[in-house]
Motif scaffolding. Sequence first.
Motif, PDB file in Angstrom:
ATOM      1  N   CYS A 262     106.936 -50.066  67.532  1.00  0.00           N
ATOM      2  CA  CYS A 262     106.992 -48.824  66.747  1.00  0.00           C
ATOM      3  C   CYS A 262     107.848 -47.771  67.447  1.00  0.00           C
ATOM      4  O   CYS A 262     108.631 -47.066  66.794  1.00  0.00           O
ATOM      5  N   ALA A 263     107.727 -47.671  68.769  1.00  0.00           N
ATOM      6  CA  ALA A 263     108.528 -46.696  69.513  1.00  0.00           C
ATOM      7  C   ALA A 263     110.012 -47.027  69.405  1.00  0.00           C
ATOM      8  O   ALA A 263     110.849 -46.160  69.107  1.00  0.00           O
ATOM      9  N   GLY A 264     110.374 -48.304  69.633  1.00  0.00           N
ATOM     10  CA  GLY A 264     111.771 -48.699  69.522  1.00  0.00           C
ATOM     11  C   GLY A 264     112.283 -48.596  68.106  1.00  0.00           C
ATOM     12  O   GLY A 264     113.425 -48.171  67.874  1.00  0.00           O
ATOM     13  N   GLY A 265     111.458 -48.968  67.134  1.00  0.00           N
ATOM     14  CA  GLY A 265     111.871 -48.887  65.729  1.00  0.00           C
ATOM     15  C   GLY A 265     112.096 -47.457  65.276  1.00  0.00           C
ATOM     16  O   GLY A 265     113.031 -47.180  64.515  1.00  0.00           O
ATOM     17  N   MET A 266     111.252 -46.550  65.729  1.00  0.00           N
ATOM     18  CA  MET A 266     111.443 -45.139  65.381  1.00  0.00           C
ATOM     19  C   MET A 266     112.750 -44.601  65.952  1.00  0.00           C
ATOM     20  O   MET A 266     113.449 -43.805  65.302  1.00  0.00           O
ATOM     21  N   ALA A 288     107.475 -44.411  57.764  1.00  0.00           N
ATOM     22  CA  ALA A 288     106.088 -44.610  57.340  1.00  0.00           C
ATOM     23  C   ALA A 288     105.531 -45.908  57.917  1.00  0.00           C
ATOM     24  O   ALA A 288     104.382 -45.958  58.381  1.00  0.00           O
ATOM     25  N   MET A 289     106.351 -46.943  57.913  1.00  0.00           N
ATOM     26  CA  MET A 289     105.906 -48.233  58.443  1.00  0.00           C
ATOM     27  C   MET A 289     105.608 -48.149  59.936  1.00  0.00           C
ATOM     28  O   MET A 289     104.563 -48.632  60.405  1.00  0.00           O
ATOM     29  N   TRP A 290     106.513 -47.527  60.713  1.00  0.00           N
ATOM     30  CA  TRP A 290     106.276 -47.410  62.153  1.00  0.00           C
ATOM     31  C   TRP A 290     105.037 -46.551  62.426  1.00  0.00           C
ATOM     32  O   TRP A 290     104.288 -46.816  63.382  1.00  0.00           O
ATOM     33  N   THR A 291     104.798 -45.550  61.597  1.00  0.00           N
ATOM     34  CA  THR A 291     103.608 -44.703  61.774  1.00  0.00           C
ATOM     35  C   THR A 291     102.333 -45.499  61.541  1.00  0.00           C
ATOM     36  O   THR A 291     101.363 -45.400  62.313  1.00  0.00           O
ATOM     37  N   VAL A 292     102.327 -46.303  60.473  1.00  0.00           N
ATOM     38  CA  VAL A 292     101.164 -47.158  60.205  1.00  0.00           C
ATOM     39  C   VAL A 292     100.985 -48.166  61.338  1.00  0.00           C
ATOM     40  O   VAL A 292      99.864 -48.500  61.732  1.00  0.00           O
ATOM     41  N   GLY A 293     102.107 -48.633  61.888  1.00  0.00           N
ATOM     42  CA  GLY A 293     102.035 -49.546  63.019  1.00  0.00           C
ATOM     43  C   GLY A 293     101.342 -48.922  64.218  1.00  0.00           C
ATOM     44  O   GLY A 293     100.568 -49.581  64.924  1.00  0.00           O
ATOM     45  N   LEU A 294     101.612 -47.635  64.463  1.00  0.00           N
ATOM     46  CA  LEU A 294     100.924 -46.937  65.553  1.00  0.00           C
ATOM     47  C   LEU A 294      99.431 -46.828  65.272  1.00  0.00           C
ATOM     48  O   LEU A 294      98.613 -46.840  66.196  1.00  0.00           O
ATOM     49  N   MET A 295      99.070 -46.716  63.992  1.00  0.00           N
ATOM     50  CA  MET A 295      97.652 -46.709  63.634  1.00  0.00           C
ATOM     51  C   MET A 295      97.001 -48.043  63.987  1.00  0.00           C
ATOM     52  O   MET A 295      95.845 -48.091  64.424  1.00  0.00           O
ATOM     53  N   LEU A 296      97.751 -49.139  63.804  1.00  0.00           N
ATOM     54  CA  LEU A 296      97.234 -50.456  64.193  1.00  0.00           C
ATOM     55  C   LEU A 296      96.985 -50.504  65.691  1.00  0.00           C
ATOM     56  O   LEU A 296      95.945 -51.009  66.148  1.00  0.00           O
ATOM     57  N   THR A 297      97.911 -49.967  66.468  1.00  0.00           N
ATOM     58  CA  THR A 297      97.727 -49.916  67.912  1.00  0.00           C
ATOM     59  C   THR A 297      96.488 -49.098  68.267  1.00  0.00           C
ATOM     60  O   THR A 297      95.674 -49.497  69.105  1.00  0.00           O
ATOM     61  N   GLY A 298      96.328 -47.945  67.615  1.00  0.00           N
ATOM     62  CA  GLY A 298      95.169 -47.098  67.874  1.00  0.00           C
ATOM     63  C   GLY A 298      93.862 -47.779  67.509  1.00  0.00           C
ATOM     64  O   GLY A 298      92.871 -47.698  68.257  1.00  0.00           O
ATOM     65  N   ALA A 299      93.856 -48.477  66.363  1.00  0.00           N
ATOM     66  CA  ALA A 299      92.644 -49.169  65.939  1.00  0.00           C
ATOM     67  C   ALA A 299      92.283 -50.294  66.907  1.00  0.00           C
ATOM     68  O   ALA A 299      91.100 -50.545  67.177  1.00  0.00           O
ATOM     69  N   THR A 300      93.302 -50.964  67.450  1.00  0.00           N
ATOM     70  CA  THR A 300      93.051 -52.040  68.406  1.00  0.00           C
ATOM     71  C   THR A 300      92.466 -51.494  69.698  1.00  0.00           C
ATOM     72  O   THR A 300      91.505 -52.042  70.247  1.00  0.00           O
ATOM     73  N   ILE A 301      93.054 -50.411  70.190  1.00  0.00           N
ATOM     74  CA  ILE A 301      92.538 -49.798  71.414  1.00  0.00           C
ATOM     75  C   ILE A 301      91.100 -49.311  71.207  1.00  0.00           C
ATOM     76  O   ILE A 301      90.262 -49.414  72.097  1.00  0.00           O
ATOM     77  N   ALA A 302      90.820 -48.788  70.003  1.00  0.00           N
ATOM     78  CA  ALA A 302      89.473 -48.304  69.693  1.00  0.00           C
ATOM     79  C   ALA A 302      88.508 -49.432  69.355  1.00  0.00           C
ATOM     80  O   ALA A 302      87.324 -49.179  69.099  1.00  0.00           O
ATOM     81  N   ASN A 303      89.029 -50.685  69.322  1.00  0.00           N
ATOM     82  CA  ASN A 303      88.215 -51.860  69.012  1.00  0.00           C
ATOM     83  C   ASN A 303      87.575 -51.766  67.628  1.00  0.00           C
ATOM     84  O   ASN A 303      86.424 -52.164  67.424  1.00  0.00           O
TER      85      ASN A 303
END
Length: 347
Positions: A262-266, A288-303
């Motif tokens: 997401c960082a590289g894509g942005m 929008a896609m990269w932003t949603v991707g960061l949400m996936l990262t956040g959800a994974t970290i939050a388990n």
Amino acid sequence: MNVYRALFALAAIYNIVFALWSGLWPRAFFGLLLRMEPPEKPAPWPAVAVIVGLCGLLYAYAAWRPQRADLPVALGLLTKIAGPLGWLVAVWQEQWPVQTFPLVLLGDIIWWFPMLAYLLRGWPMRVSAIIWLSVAVHLAACVGLLAIAPGTELGESIASRREWVHEHRALWTAVWLAWAVSSISLLALCIAWASRLWPFPETRTGAISGCLIVGFGVLLDLCGETTQIAWAARPQIDEVGFALATAWYQQLSPAAANGLYCAGGMMLTNLSWQVGLVRGGTGVLGMAMWTVGLMLTGATIANSTRGMIVAGAAVMLLYLVWASLLGWKLRETGGGKGESEKVKVKR
């Protein structure tokens, strides 16, 4: 051509060293790398080593004369596609263990897109072709993920998931192999995309940085996908080991690798917007896609299992649409330089 010369020289060195070591000292090779006896089926290993060595000679010729190496590279690519397919058959027949996957990954799969890029180098639509191929690979991997859903977080429990994977080891392995190809295809997409930014001097540093960030993400992603094949799918693995393998995958792939993507894509999206290469709906959809991707990262970290499922499905759907549009936007019909000049005029 210097890039291809270096690529083929590296491939030649890898193949020749691999062939000599594994062919002459197979027990030392497999014992040191995989801590296992050398496989004897589906073919005697020395014969496999000879074929690998002969391919190394083809790559050496390609490094010597990269301008006239289409046939050797095409033959080499065919062998590198046939290798993983034969490996999957051997895994299905329980003749080869899943922990040999790193050999297939390093010896075959990682070379697919570089060799394909070489073979397509003279085609004006090469950038779009690589992008659309990434779309096709991701679509196949997504369908495969639905097929192995009982072994993923959608399963009822760790015990039921482990049991399902044990009973469907070949399918599980094939799907995660497809995801490994998808990961590599994303880097190929970004490099092809960055090549359209190269005519703009002000974007070069950012384009290289974006590709490097994505490349590091691919490295982590491949490590995560390897745990799903070479670790989680082992016949003798218990519930604790399976849970640990899947936990490592979550941290390596959806958490770390996806965040880097997401960082590289942005970065690439922002640069493309600045020079007018990709704007409008495609640019907005990309962000929008990269932003949603960061949400996936956040959800994974939050388990958060539910968050991972929802965000993961959303980002894959957005990717399929966005990448298809990106391939259309970056298509060339008469040469990249002329097209770039048109973009400059639009600015």
